[in-house]
Design an enzyme around this catalytic site. Sequence first.
Site, PDB file in Angstrom:
ATOM      1  N   ARG A 226       0.852  -1.194   0.000  1.00  9.08           N
ATOM      2  CA  ARG A 226       0.000   0.000   0.000  1.00  9.08           C
ATOM      3  C   ARG A 226       0.887   1.244   0.000  1.00  9.08           C
ATOM      4  O   ARG A 226       2.001   1.230   0.512  1.00  9.08           O
ATOM      5  CB  ARG A 226      -0.901   0.025   1.244  1.00  9.08           C
ATOM      6  CG  ARG A 226      -2.065  -0.951   1.180  1.00  9.08           C
ATOM      7  CD  ARG A 226      -3.119  -0.517   0.165  1.00  9.08           C
ATOM      8  NE  ARG A 226      -4.266  -1.414   0.127  1.00  9.08           N
ATOM      9  CZ  ARG A 226      -4.436  -2.389  -0.760  1.00  9.08           C
ATOM     10  NH1 ARG A 226      -3.532  -2.615  -1.701  1.00  9.08           N
ATOM     11  NH2 ARG A 226      -5.527  -3.140  -0.743  1.00  9.08           N
ATOM     12  N   HIS A 274      -1.443   0.913  -9.745  1.00 11.08           N
ATOM     13  CA  HIS A 274      -2.162  -0.030  -8.872  1.00 11.08           C
ATOM     14  C   HIS A 274      -2.833  -1.146  -9.694  1.00 11.08           C
ATOM     15  O   HIS A 274      -4.047  -1.372  -9.598  1.00 11.08           O
ATOM     16  CB  HIS A 274      -3.193   0.692  -7.997  1.00 11.08           C
ATOM     17  CG  HIS A 274      -3.588  -0.116  -6.789  1.00 11.08           C
ATOM     18  ND1 HIS A 274      -3.934   0.433  -5.582  1.00 11.08           N
ATOM     19  CD2 HIS A 274      -3.687  -1.461  -6.599  1.00 11.08           C
ATOM     20  CE1 HIS A 274      -4.248  -0.525  -4.706  1.00 11.08           C
ATOM     21  NE2 HIS A 274      -4.102  -1.703  -5.323  1.00 11.08           N
TER      22      HIS A 274
HETATM   23  P1  NDP Z   1      -1.796 -12.072   3.925  1.00 13.11           P
HETATM   24  O1  NDP Z   1      -2.666 -11.640   5.035  1.00 13.11           O
HETATM   25  O2  NDP Z   1      -1.944 -13.453   3.392  1.00 13.11           O
HETATM   26  O3  NDP Z   1      -0.263 -11.897   4.347  1.00 13.11           O
HETATM   27  C1  NDP Z   1       0.201 -10.802   5.056  1.00 13.11           C
HETATM   28  C2  NDP Z   1       1.601 -11.082   5.538  1.00 13.11           C
HETATM   29  O4  NDP Z   1       2.112  -9.903   6.195  1.00 13.11           O
HETATM   30  C3  NDP Z   1       1.642 -12.206   6.581  1.00 13.11           C
HETATM   31  O5  NDP Z   1       2.801 -12.983   6.416  1.00 13.11           O
HETATM   32  C4  NDP Z   1       1.699 -11.446   7.897  1.00 13.11           C
HETATM   33  O6  NDP Z   1       2.312 -12.140   8.962  1.00 13.11           O
HETATM   34  C5  NDP Z   1       2.572 -10.278   7.488  1.00 13.11           C
HETATM   35  N1  NDP Z   1       2.430  -9.168   8.425  1.00 13.11           N
HETATM   36  C6  NDP Z   1       1.323  -8.476   8.764  1.00 13.11           C
HETATM   37  N2  NDP Z   1       1.601  -7.547   9.701  1.00 13.11           N
HETATM   38  C7  NDP Z   1       2.919  -7.668   9.956  1.00 13.11           C
HETATM   39  C8  NDP Z   1       3.794  -7.017  10.844  1.00 13.11           C
HETATM   40  N3  NDP Z   1       3.384  -6.028  11.675  1.00 13.11           N
HETATM   41  N4  NDP Z   1       5.099  -7.397  10.870  1.00 13.11           N
HETATM   42  C9  NDP Z   1       5.518  -8.391  10.057  1.00 13.11           C
HETATM   43  N5  NDP Z   1       4.737  -9.063   9.188  1.00 13.11           N
HETATM   44  C10 NDP Z   1       3.449  -8.697   9.150  1.00 13.11           C
HETATM   45  O7  NDP Z   1      -1.973 -10.989   2.766  1.00 13.11           O
HETATM   46  P2  NDP Z   1      -1.751 -11.173   1.181  1.00 13.11           P
HETATM   47  O8  NDP Z   1      -0.426 -11.798   0.969  1.00 13.11           O
HETATM   48  O9  NDP Z   1      -2.937 -11.811   0.570  1.00 13.11           O
HETATM   49  O10 NDP Z   1      -1.759  -9.636   0.700  1.00 13.11           O
HETATM   50  C11 NDP Z   1      -0.806  -8.717   1.222  1.00 13.11           C
HETATM   51  C12 NDP Z   1      -1.156  -7.300   0.792  1.00 13.11           C
HETATM   52  O11 NDP Z   1      -0.879  -7.110  -0.587  1.00 13.11           O
HETATM   53  C13 NDP Z   1      -2.625  -6.895   0.908  1.00 13.11           C
HETATM   54  O12 NDP Z   1      -2.985  -6.580   2.231  1.00 13.11           O
HETATM   55  C14 NDP Z   1      -2.691  -5.677  -0.007  1.00 13.11           C
HETATM   56  O13 NDP Z   1      -2.375  -4.506   0.719  1.00 13.11           O
HETATM   57  C15 NDP Z   1      -1.580  -5.951  -1.029  1.00 13.11           C
HETATM   58  N6  NDP Z   1      -2.134  -6.199  -2.383  1.00 13.11           N
HETATM   59  C16 NDP Z   1      -1.795  -5.339  -3.386  1.00 13.11           C
HETATM   60  C17 NDP Z   1      -2.243  -5.557  -4.657  1.00 13.11           C
HETATM   61  C18 NDP Z   1      -1.821  -4.663  -5.776  1.00 13.11           C
HETATM   62  O14 NDP Z   1      -2.326  -4.801  -6.888  1.00 13.11           O
HETATM   63  N7  NDP Z   1      -0.871  -3.779  -5.567  1.00 13.11           N
HETATM   64  C19 NDP Z   1      -3.128  -6.690  -4.981  1.00 13.11           C
HETATM   65  C20 NDP Z   1      -3.401  -7.539  -3.850  1.00 13.11           C
HETATM   66  C21 NDP Z   1      -2.922  -7.285  -2.595  1.00 13.11           C
HETATM   67  P3  NDP Z   1       1.678 -13.526   9.509  1.00 13.11           P
HETATM   68  O15 NDP Z   1       2.040 -14.555   8.459  1.00 13.11           O
HETATM   69  O16 NDP Z   1       2.366 -13.753  10.782  1.00 13.11           O
HETATM   70  O17 NDP Z   1       0.195 -13.290   9.620  1.00 13.11           O
HETATM   71  C1  OXD Z   2      -6.056  -5.692  -3.404  1.00  8.63           C
HETATM   72  C2  OXD Z   2      -5.601  -4.689  -4.358  1.00  8.63           C
HETATM   73  O1  OXD Z   2      -5.889  -5.504  -2.204  1.00  8.63           O
HETATM   74  O2  OXD Z   2      -5.933  -4.805  -5.564  1.00  8.63           O
HETATM   75  O3  OXD Z   2      -6.605  -6.719  -3.839  1.00  8.63           O
HETATM   76  O4  OXD Z   2      -4.876  -3.765  -3.972  1.00  8.63           O
END
Ligand code: NDP
Ligand code: OXD
Length: 311
Positions: A226, A274
């Site tokens: 983000r 994005h």
């Molecule tokens: P998940 O919830 O599957 O994974 C999130 C990961 O981040 C987990 O490993 C989690 O740890 C870790 N995490 C969260 N908070 C912390 C912290 N404070 N310190 C360290 N690690 C942390 O999410 P996704 O992989 O599905 O998606 C990740 C992000 O990607 C979304 O939230 C979104 O913002 C972004 N996104 C962007 C897109 C784009 O087009 N640019 C499209 C889709 C998503 P733990 O394993 O311990 O829970």
């Molecule tokens: C998502 C994105 O979170 O597109 O899926 O950013």
Amino acid sequence: MPQLLFFSRIDDPGQWRSTLARLAPDVTMRIWPDEVDDVAAIDCALVWKPPPGLLARLPNLRLIQSMGAGVDGLLADPELPAHVPMARVVDPLLTQCMTEYVVLHTLYHHRLMPLFARRQAEGTWQEIVAPPAQERTVGILGLGELGIAAARALAGLGFRVCGWSRSARSVAGITCRSTAAGLAEMLAETEILVCLLPLTAETEDILGANLFAQLPHGAALINCGRGRHLVEADLLAALDSGQLAGASLDVFREEPLPAGHPFWAQRDIVITPHVASISHPESAAQLVVENIRRVWDGLPPRYQVDPARGY
Ligand code: NDP
Ligand code: OXD
């Protein structure tokens, strides 16, 4: 007969409607606001960046289904109905597309393309050879659905891959780290850093001067988490000083990125609007339908969000 409210300013309602009609003919999709004449009849909401307060106006809501993987926008709604379960999208096609994006941009920085773009602009032929992937460490912030898939693909290309998560993880072929100390260890060896974290109070502004200073000189940043993960002025300063050699950014504090923003003119930043990965209805609608069925049967939806955790 479930009634599904649909709201998105960017997703194509026609594609969602035809896919949902094929998968679940008993579900009636109603586009907000034009097609919703009775808010009390709405059971489920499929939404991307709905206006704050909209979900609170639906008294019989049983499911909030995010159209995306990230739910920071939904959780920021001060009137979010806390008793309604919220689910996010986890989908093989969304994951595949994000992996493509991360691999593309990792290779771009690994093979010194920002440098060659500068040389091309100058008309300079300079033979600089990138090290093999086996000698490069890629660090991934966030080892969740998207981070693990990207990590595996990069390891398959021969990169040394580290990942950082909140809880301790174990992924074959990936050096997994958690805690602040683990992050510092990862950063010290990371030449290409990928951010795939959710936006939470703990992760906001994480990509700032303090973190950049812990990377080896000349590292690259890829942010597809983000925009609010990144302190924009700190990135510009790190590029100016050479601490960072380049960046690929898919997400921004303000989207669309405003005209005249300094990022547009920074030659070492690659900007994408994005689009790293989106939810394709033909694939993601299967989860949406499954979750509607589950809440209808009194079960929790799959990939339910924990509002206290923030993702
Ligand atoms: P998940 O919830 O599957 O994974 C999130 C990961 O981040 C987990 O490993 C989690 O740890 C870790 N995490 C969260 N908070 C912390 C912290 N404070 N310190 C360290 N690690 C942390 O999410 P996704 O992989 O599905 O998606 C990740 C992000 O990607 C979304 O939230 C979104 O913002 C972004 N996104 C962007 C897109 C784009 O087009 N640019 C499209 C889709 C998503 P733990 O394993 O311990 O829970
Ligand atoms: C998502 C994105 O979170 O597109 O899926 O950013």
